[in-house]
Write an enzyme that holds these catalytic residues in place. Structure first.
Site, PDB file in Angstrom:
ATOM      1  CG  ASP A  91      15.086  -6.111  -2.095  1.00  7.85           C
ATOM      2  OD1 ASP A  91      15.686  -7.819  -2.067  1.00  7.85           O
ATOM      3  OD2 ASP A  91      14.023  -5.612  -1.164  1.00  7.85           O
ATOM      4  CG  ASP A 114      15.387  -0.419   2.318  1.00  6.37           C
ATOM      5  OD1 ASP A 114      15.360   1.523   2.622  1.00  6.37           O
ATOM      6  OD2 ASP A 114      14.674  -0.908   1.990  1.00  6.37           O
ATOM      7  NE  ARG A 168      16.980   1.233  -2.554  1.00  5.63           N
ATOM      8  CZ  ARG A 168      16.687   0.165  -1.583  1.00  5.63           C
ATOM      9  NH1 ARG A 168      16.054  -0.768  -0.352  1.00  5.63           N
ATOM     10  NH2 ARG A 168      15.770   1.718  -1.089  1.00  5.63           N
ATOM     11  CG  ASP A 184      -0.203  -0.161   2.273  1.00  4.85           C
ATOM     12  OD1 ASP A 184       0.361  -0.329   2.464  1.00  4.85           O
ATOM     13  OD2 ASP A 184      -0.838  -0.695   3.701  1.00  4.85           O
ATOM     14  N   GLY A 185       2.551   1.270  -0.243  1.00  2.00           N
ATOM     15  CA  GLY A 185       3.186   2.047   0.111  1.00  2.00           C
ATOM     16  C   GLY A 185       2.258   2.999   1.187  1.00  2.00           C
TER      17      GLY A 185
END
Length: 614
Positions: A317, A327, A221, A162-163
């Site tokens: 990633d 991340d 990345r 959903d971001g």
């Protein structure tokens, strides 16, 4: 003087007289979108801006490295916290975060593109990245940063997500980004944390949404290459590689060859004969780019190991082309030293455990080598028109494959050498040693870690507490055994430990005796020298690291108890982790909180794990 825990990475903090500028006056560029191909469906900012926001959601994007896309509007956002260190390093003036313009920017509601004139920088998203607002260059350090709003809505690269980002994980990323930078470990950064009270996001439960404004010199990345390789997009792989060398690194001429390993001070002892000058090892500029990426990641994972940090999801990633910690899902700092510990509760095979971090990063780097293999293996033919336009011919393929495989393997040996050189340098600094001796690895490093594991002792507490000991306190075996308990938990050695308390005293005592003799060789016995050593050690051994139990407490206070000031307090500690005290001397409550956060980890808080959700 011992070297600080640093990897010579581009994490520079501004200093000098520059006092910063306003958000509006901050220079804004778009080097990324100016040099790389855009999504053909939304070729220009104007086309994207006129499109319905819900039409900019997930789909497959080919032949491009980004899409123009604006953040979703946030209703009634509340700016929870701003990192003063991040404000300073970006180049913004103090108190700018108190303006309404900054608050709307931090929520993703303000973009820096004029719809009427079509001037300015329009936001964009790339695969695996959040929505980038603009790039800016710090006038003092010349470091260029790309600022993103994470949690500002879906993009074509959101896949089935959903971001959005939830407050819980946003707090974790906000704090750890700045904490790693405070520890001088290469990392992406976090500028601000904003609560979206009208946004409810479904994860393990229904949770409040949030936005983190984060920044880095590059968000590219290894995974960026993976997708292009899977699609066979060789031209875009070449274009991306050119961009990385020219705009992420400092240009082709800055990239290391196999014969100038001493170019980086921290890798001066890397063997220079790891690459032979045969046809199979003929190097071109893309090989040097690959080597630069490998070395940066080797330095960073060495810093993780020396500080006891783990990223619980180290997919390609989540592996930076610039060697940045990137991340933050299920991350953690070690509590008790346990090589098999993983912060990811879904990592049943321990793939991302502490001991496996260096090998997982190398596995990812081999995947990058495969993506760049055609460029690496081409050797001197990499710029031949036939090779560029038609690719690898059947006759040339065996030579190209052999060369690529050999070079990747040889650079793998460099990875090991750079990692080990840097790890030993950092561990010597943590132990207060100025010189290097061959016996240190076995007698001090390995034996210490084995003892910490066997007695279930806290990793970072050990080094901080060791800083205050002096050889004069450790002259005899009895003295050493008597000092050993300062490293134990309040309840003593846990009953689950391999060693009982007496055995732990004995083993730690023997180690302390060896350490004391080494310290005397490097610093002498003069009290002034020992004071200097203690100062040096406390300058590299943090008193505070944001452990999982502390972050859980902060999340509870912010999300469920409505407290806000706790974020200011923890950020003050995270960005200055080597201090003895942070609160005002009259604030007894804050001082007690600091001592609790820096003290013994509660039994139920040791070795916590969490999920990947954000």
């Amino acid at each position: 003087m011992t070297a600080p825990i640093s990897t010579n990475a581009p994490n520079g903090t501004t200093n000098g007289a520059f006092s910063g500028v306003s958000l509006n006056d901050l220079p804004k560029t778009n080097t990324f979108t100016s040099n790389l191909p855009s999504d053909s469906a939304f070729k220009t900012p104007s086309i994207s801006h006129k499109a319905p926001r819900d039409g900019l959601g997930p789909r497959i994007v080919k032949g491009a490295l980004y899409t123009y896309v604006r953040p979703e509007k946030a209703d009634e956002p509340e700016l929870l916290s701003v990192s003063p260190a991040a404000m300073h390093d970006i180049g913004m003036k103090k108190a700018e975060d108190e303006t309404e313009g900054f608050k709307q920017f931090a929520a993703g509601n303000k973009i820096f593109w004029d719809e009427k004139t079509e001037e300015g920088v329009y936001p964009w998203a790339q695969c695996y990245g959040a929505i980038s607002l603009f790039e800016t260059t710090n006038p003092t350090t010349s470091a260029r940063y790309e600022l993103q709003v994470k949690g500002a809505g879906r993009t074509p690269y959101s896949r089935f997500a959903d971001g959005k980002a939830v407050l819980r994980s946003s707090i974790r990323e906000y704090v750890v980004s700045e904490a790693l930078n405070g520890l001088h470990i290469p990392s992406t950064r976090a500028l601000s944390l904003t609560l979206l009270p009208k946004s409810r996001v479904v994860r393990e439960r229904l949770e409040p949404g949030a936005i983190v404004v984060r920044f880095a010199q590059s968000w590219l990345r290894i995974g960026t290459y993976d997708i292009l390789r899977a699609r066979g997009d060789r031209n875009l792989i070449r274009q991306l590689s050119d961009y990385v060398a020219e705009n992420v690194y400092a240009g082709w001429s800055s990239l290391p060859s196999a014969f100038n390993a001493s170019k980086s001070p921290s890798v001066a002892s890397v063997p220079k004969d790891t690459i032979q000058g045969s046809a199979e090892t003929e190097e071109n500029r893309y090989t040097r780019l690959y080597r630069a990426i490998v070395r940066r990641n080797a330095l960073t994972v060495a810093a993780w190991q020396a500080c006891g940090f783990m990223n619980g999801v180290l997919n390609t990633d989540n592996t930076s082309l610039l060697g940045l910690s990137l991340d933050f899902g299920p991350f953690a700092f070690l509590d008790n030293f346990d090589p098999s510990y993983t912060p990811n509760h879904d990592d049943h095979m321990l793939r991302y455990s502490y001991k496996n971090q260096p090998s997982v990063i190398w596995w990812n780097l081999v995947r990058l080598g495969e993506s760049m293999g055609e460029l690496i293996g081409a050797g001197s033919k990499v710029d031949d028109e036939t090779f560029i336009s038609k690719g690898v011919t059947e006759d040339f393929a065996p030579e190209l494959i052999k060369r690529a495989e050999t070079l990747i393997q040889n650079i793998g040996e460099e990875y090991k050498a750079v990692f080990m050189t840097e790890y030993k340098r950092l561990m010597r600094a943590r132990l207060g040693l100025k010189s290097e001796q061959d016996s240190d690895f076995d007698d001090l490093f390995s034996e210490l870690l084995d003892t910490l594991e066997a007695a279930e002792l806290d990793f970072n507490h050990f080094f901080r507490r060791l800083s205050s000991l002096r050889p004069s306190d450790l002259e005899t075996e009895d003295q050493c055994k008597a000092k050993a308990p300062i490293f134990f938990h309040k309840e003593g050695v846990p009953s689950t430990a391999t060693l009982n308390e007496e055995a732990a005293r004995e083993r730690m005592g023997k180690w302390l005796r060896i350490w004391a003799e080494r310290v005397k060789k490097d610093w002498g016995t003069n009290p002034v020298g020992q004071e200097e050593r203690e100062k040096e050690m406390k300058g590299v051994n943090p008193k505070f690291v944001p452990r999982s139990w502390i972050l859980d407490e902060i999340i509870r206070k912010v999300e469920f108890e409505g407290e806000r000031e706790v974020l200011t307090r923890v950020m003050r500690m995270a960005t200055n982790p080597f201090q003895e005290r942070w609160a005002d001397g009259n604030d007894k409550e804050a001082i007690a909180e600091e001592e609790r956060w820096c003290g013994d980890v509660p039994r139920e808080g040791r070795g916590m794990q969490c999920s990947c959700s954000s």
